[in-house]
Scaffold this motif. Structure first.
Motif, PDB file in Angstrom:
ATOM      1  N   GLY A   1      86.843 -62.820  34.681  1.00  0.00           N
ATOM      2  CA  GLY A   1      85.913 -63.354  35.653  1.00  0.00           C
ATOM      3  C   GLY A   1      84.799 -62.365  35.907  1.00  0.00           C
ATOM      4  O   GLY A   1      84.898 -61.192  35.545  1.00  0.00           O
ATOM      5  N   VAL A   2      83.740 -62.855  36.539  1.00  0.00           N
ATOM      6  CA  VAL A   2      82.576 -62.031  36.862  1.00  0.00           C
ATOM      7  C   VAL A   2      82.372 -62.054  38.369  1.00  0.00           C
ATOM      8  O   VAL A   2      82.426 -63.111  39.000  1.00  0.00           O
ATOM      9  CB  VAL A   2      81.312 -62.558  36.147  1.00  0.00           C
ATOM     10  CG1 VAL A   2      80.051 -61.881  36.658  1.00  0.00           C
ATOM     11  CG2 VAL A   2      81.434 -62.373  34.644  1.00  0.00           C
ATOM     12  N   ALA A   3      82.158 -60.863  38.935  1.00  0.00           N
ATOM     13  CA  ALA A   3      81.830 -60.726  40.354  1.00  0.00           C
ATOM     14  C   ALA A   3      80.343 -60.425  40.463  1.00  0.00           C
ATOM     15  O   ALA A   3      79.852 -59.457  39.875  1.00  0.00           O
ATOM     16  CB  ALA A   3      82.657 -59.610  40.985  1.00  0.00           C
ATOM     17  N   LEU A   4      79.632 -61.259  41.209  1.00  0.00           N
ATOM     18  CA  LEU A   4      78.183 -61.149  41.335  1.00  0.00           C
ATOM     19  C   LEU A   4      77.809 -60.318  42.562  1.00  0.00           C
ATOM     20  O   LEU A   4      78.225 -60.633  43.680  1.00  0.00           O
ATOM     21  CB  LEU A   4      77.575 -62.540  41.485  1.00  0.00           C
ATOM     22  CG  LEU A   4      77.912 -63.547  40.386  1.00  0.00           C
ATOM     23  CD1 LEU A   4      77.611 -64.955  40.833  1.00  0.00           C
ATOM     24  CD2 LEU A   4      77.172 -63.205  39.121  1.00  0.00           C
ATOM     25  N   LEU A   5      77.028 -59.286  42.341  1.00  0.00           N
ATOM     26  CA  LEU A   5      76.482 -58.507  43.453  1.00  0.00           C
ATOM     27  C   LEU A   5      75.304 -59.243  44.065  1.00  0.00           C
ATOM     28  O   LEU A   5      74.598 -59.982  43.370  1.00  0.00           O
ATOM     29  CB  LEU A   5      75.955 -57.162  42.962  1.00  0.00           C
ATOM     30  CG  LEU A   5      76.922 -56.032  42.695  1.00  0.00           C
ATOM     31  CD1 LEU A   5      76.136 -54.791  42.274  1.00  0.00           C
ATOM     32  CD2 LEU A   5      77.787 -55.728  43.876  1.00  0.00           C
ATOM     33  N   ASP A   6      75.068 -59.014  45.338  1.00  0.00           N
ATOM     34  CA  ASP A   6      73.853 -59.539  45.961  1.00  0.00           C
ATOM     35  C   ASP A   6      72.651 -59.060  45.159  1.00  0.00           C
ATOM     36  O   ASP A   6      72.617 -57.921  44.693  1.00  0.00           O
ATOM     37  CB  ASP A   6      73.723 -59.050  47.401  1.00  0.00           C
ATOM     38  CG  ASP A   6      74.750 -59.682  48.326  1.00  0.00           C
ATOM     39  OD1 ASP A   6      75.321 -60.732  47.967  1.00  0.00           O
ATOM     40  OD2 ASP A   6      74.976 -59.117  49.407  1.00  0.00           O
TER      41      ASP A   6
END
Length: 107
Positions: free
Chosen positions: A64-69
């Motif tokens: 999975g990918v975690a998106l930063l602001d």
């Protein structure tokens, strides 16, 4: 679950390492394995080499990918996003990943 954090790097103070480190800490505390590009892309790498290394890591190691602001304002992060989307890799903001872990659920 292995997560890869994406967000703006180039053109940010300190290559945005503090924001990436904070995201990783939150994700690890929630029970994920989390990697950031700063772990394996050498300082001073060209943009092209950095993208190759990042995409390789994303495709070979991420569930999975975690998106930063602010990710959407980064050309590199948008490229990573599109590749992950095309490959069916789940993508959520860091906060959402943490909330799912807290609830014992999976997106």
């Amino acid at each position: 679950m292995n997560l890869y954090v994406i967000g703006p790097v180039m053109g940010t103070p300190g290559l945005n390492r503090a924001a990436f480190e904070e995201a990783r800490s939150r994700l690890v505390a929630a029970g994920y394995n989390a990697r950031i590009p700063h772990d394996f892309i050498p300082v001073g790498a060209s943009r092209e080499l950095a993208m190759r290394m990042s995409l390789h890591n994303l495709l070979d190691n991420a569930d999975g990918v975690a998106l930063l602001d602010g990710w959407i304002g980064s050309e590199g992060a948008r490229t990573e996003y599109e590749v992950a989307r095309a490959c069916g890799i789940e993508m959520l903001g860091v906060r959402s990943w943490v909330e799912f872990a807290r609830k014992g659920a999976r997106p």
